[in-house]
Write a protein that holds these residues in place. Structure first.
Motif, short mmCIF file in Angstrom:
data_model
loop_
_atom_site.label_atom_id
_atom_site.label_comp_id
_atom_site.label_asym_id
_atom_site.label_seq_id
_atom_site.Cartn_x
_atom_site.Cartn_y
_atom_site.Cartn_z
N VAL A 4 0.86 -1.37 0.04
CA VAL A 4 0.03 -0.03 -0.28
C VAL A 4 0.94 1.17 0.07
O VAL A 4 0.48 2.29 -0.27
N ASP A 5 2.31 1.18 0.49
CA ASP A 5 3.10 2.38 0.32
C ASP A 5 3.13 2.75 -1.16
O ASP A 5 3.28 4.13 -1.38
N GLU A 6 3.20 1.72 -2.03
CA GLU A 6 3.33 2.21 -3.25
C GLU A 6 1.93 2.84 -4.11
O GLU A 6 1.95 3.71 -4.98
N LEU A 7 0.92 2.82 -3.25
CA LEU A 7 -0.41 3.30 -3.85
C LEU A 7 -0.77 4.74 -3.01
O LEU A 7 -1.90 5.28 -3.48
N PRO A 75 -6.08 -3.40 -1.66
CA PRO A 75 -6.07 -1.97 -1.39
C PRO A 75 -5.64 -1.19 -2.66
O PRO A 75 -4.98 -1.72 -3.36
N THR A 76 -6.47 0.04 -2.73
CA THR A 76 -6.06 0.75 -3.94
C THR A 76 -5.22 2.13 -3.72
O THR A 76 -4.87 2.81 -4.49
N ARG A 77 -5.54 2.50 -2.37
CA ARG A 77 -5.05 3.92 -1.77
C ARG A 77 -5.12 3.74 -0.39
O ARG A 77 -6.02 3.50 0.34
N MET A 78 -3.84 4.13 0.16
CA MET A 78 -3.92 4.49 1.50
C MET A 78 -3.28 6.16 2.01
O MET A 78 -2.48 6.41 1.38
N VAL A 81 -5.44 10.36 7.98
CA VAL A 81 -6.60 11.22 8.06
C VAL A 81 -5.99 12.63 8.14
O VAL A 81 -6.36 13.77 7.43
N SER A 82 -4.76 12.78 9.04
CA SER A 82 -4.19 14.08 9.07
C SER A 82 -2.49 13.93 9.05
O SER A 82 -2.07 12.79 9.30
N ALA A 83 -1.78 14.69 8.80
CA ALA A 83 -0.43 14.95 8.68
C ALA A 83 0.29 14.83 10.21
O ALA A 83 1.33 14.38 10.61
N LEU A 84 -0.54 14.96 11.21
CA LEU A 84 -0.48 15.11 12.57
C LEU A 84 -0.69 13.53 13.09
O LEU A 84 -0.36 13.60 14.32
N GLY A 85 -1.03 12.64 12.43
CA GLY A 85 -1.46 11.37 12.94
C GLY A 85 -2.63 10.93 13.28
O GLY A 85 -3.77 11.76 12.58
N GLY A 86 -3.06 9.97 13.69
CA GLY A 86 -4.45 9.59 13.98
C GLY A 86 -5.09 8.53 12.98
O GLY A 86 -4.09 7.40 12.86
N ASP A 87 -6.18 8.37 12.59
CA ASP A 87 -6.72 7.21 11.91
C ASP A 87 -5.86 7.25 10.31
O ASP A 87 -5.29 8.44 9.76
N ILE A 88 -5.93 5.84 9.82
CA ILE A 88 -5.34 5.71 8.49
C ILE A 88 -6.70 5.32 7.56
O ILE A 88 -7.43 4.42 8.12
N VAL A 89 -7.01 5.80 6.41
CA VAL A 89 -7.82 5.40 5.58
C VAL A 89 -7.24 4.58 4.50
O VAL A 89 -6.28 4.71 3.84
N VAL A 90 -7.82 3.27 4.38
CA VAL A 90 -7.58 2.36 3.45
C VAL A 90 -8.70 2.20 2.46
O VAL A 90 -9.86 1.78 2.50
N GLU A 91 -8.79 2.55 0.95
CA GLU A 91 -9.45 2.54 0.21
C GLU A 91 -9.13 1.18 -0.41
O GLU A 91 -8.25 0.79 -0.85
N ALA A 92 -10.42 0.26 -0.80
CA ALA A 92 -10.09 -1.04 -1.40
C ALA A 92 -11.22 -1.47 -2.39
O ALA A 92 -12.19 -0.99 -2.02
N GLY A 101 -17.17 -4.99 -4.74
CA GLY A 101 -17.02 -3.49 -4.96
C GLY A 101 -15.89 -2.64 -3.99
O GLY A 101 -15.49 -3.29 -3.13
N PRO A 102 -16.13 -1.01 -4.24
CA PRO A 102 -15.17 -0.63 -3.38
C PRO A 102 -15.82 -0.17 -2.00
O PRO A 102 -16.90 -0.18 -1.79
#
Length: 121
Positions: A4-7, A75-78, A81-92, A101-102
């Motif tokens: 997912v780093d590459e995405l 996964p298609t994109r990760m 949520v903010s540059a300060l940390g917190g949640d990570i959104v994984v679109e898949a 589906g998505p």
């Protein structure tokens, strides 16, 4: 499996990316022990408003709701949520007979483990 780093348009902190990669790989492989190990002891999965609590219950949920229906997640994109940390959104993209589906997963991490996983359609 695509890393997912590459995405990502923006990378999540390096320490967080391997955990999400491990979660996705374990889920796709049906490795419930490794999957459960990605979660904190008291972790919660929120699946369309239903809360599944604890590693054992989360593994049973993954088997019943995902693996039993031939599920696969790509996964298609990760991105954080903010540059300060917190949640990570994984679109898949999901495939399987129950869900396809998505989708969007919102992952909250704590101390190197998933504390909360929210699934969005």
């Amino acid at each position: 499996m695509t890393n997912v780093d590459e995405l990502s348009d923006r990378y999540a902190p390096e320490a967080e990316t391997p955990l999400i990669d491990t979660f996705v790989a374990a889920l796709n492989a049906g490795d419930l022990d490794r999957l459960a190990g990605c979660f904190a002891e008291g972790a919660i999965v929120n699946d369309a408003g239903r809360e599944i609590r604890g590693r054992k219950a989360i593994a049973a949920w993954a088997e019943r709701e995902f693996l039993a229906h031939g599920g696969h997640i790509t996964p298609t994109r990760m991105h954080p949520v903010s540059a300060l940390g917190g949640d990570i959104v994984v679109e898949a993209d999901l495939s399987g007979t129950l869900r396809h589906g998505p989708t969007t997963l919102v992952v909250t991490l704590t101390e190197g483990a998933i504390a909360l996983l929210r699934l969005r359609a």
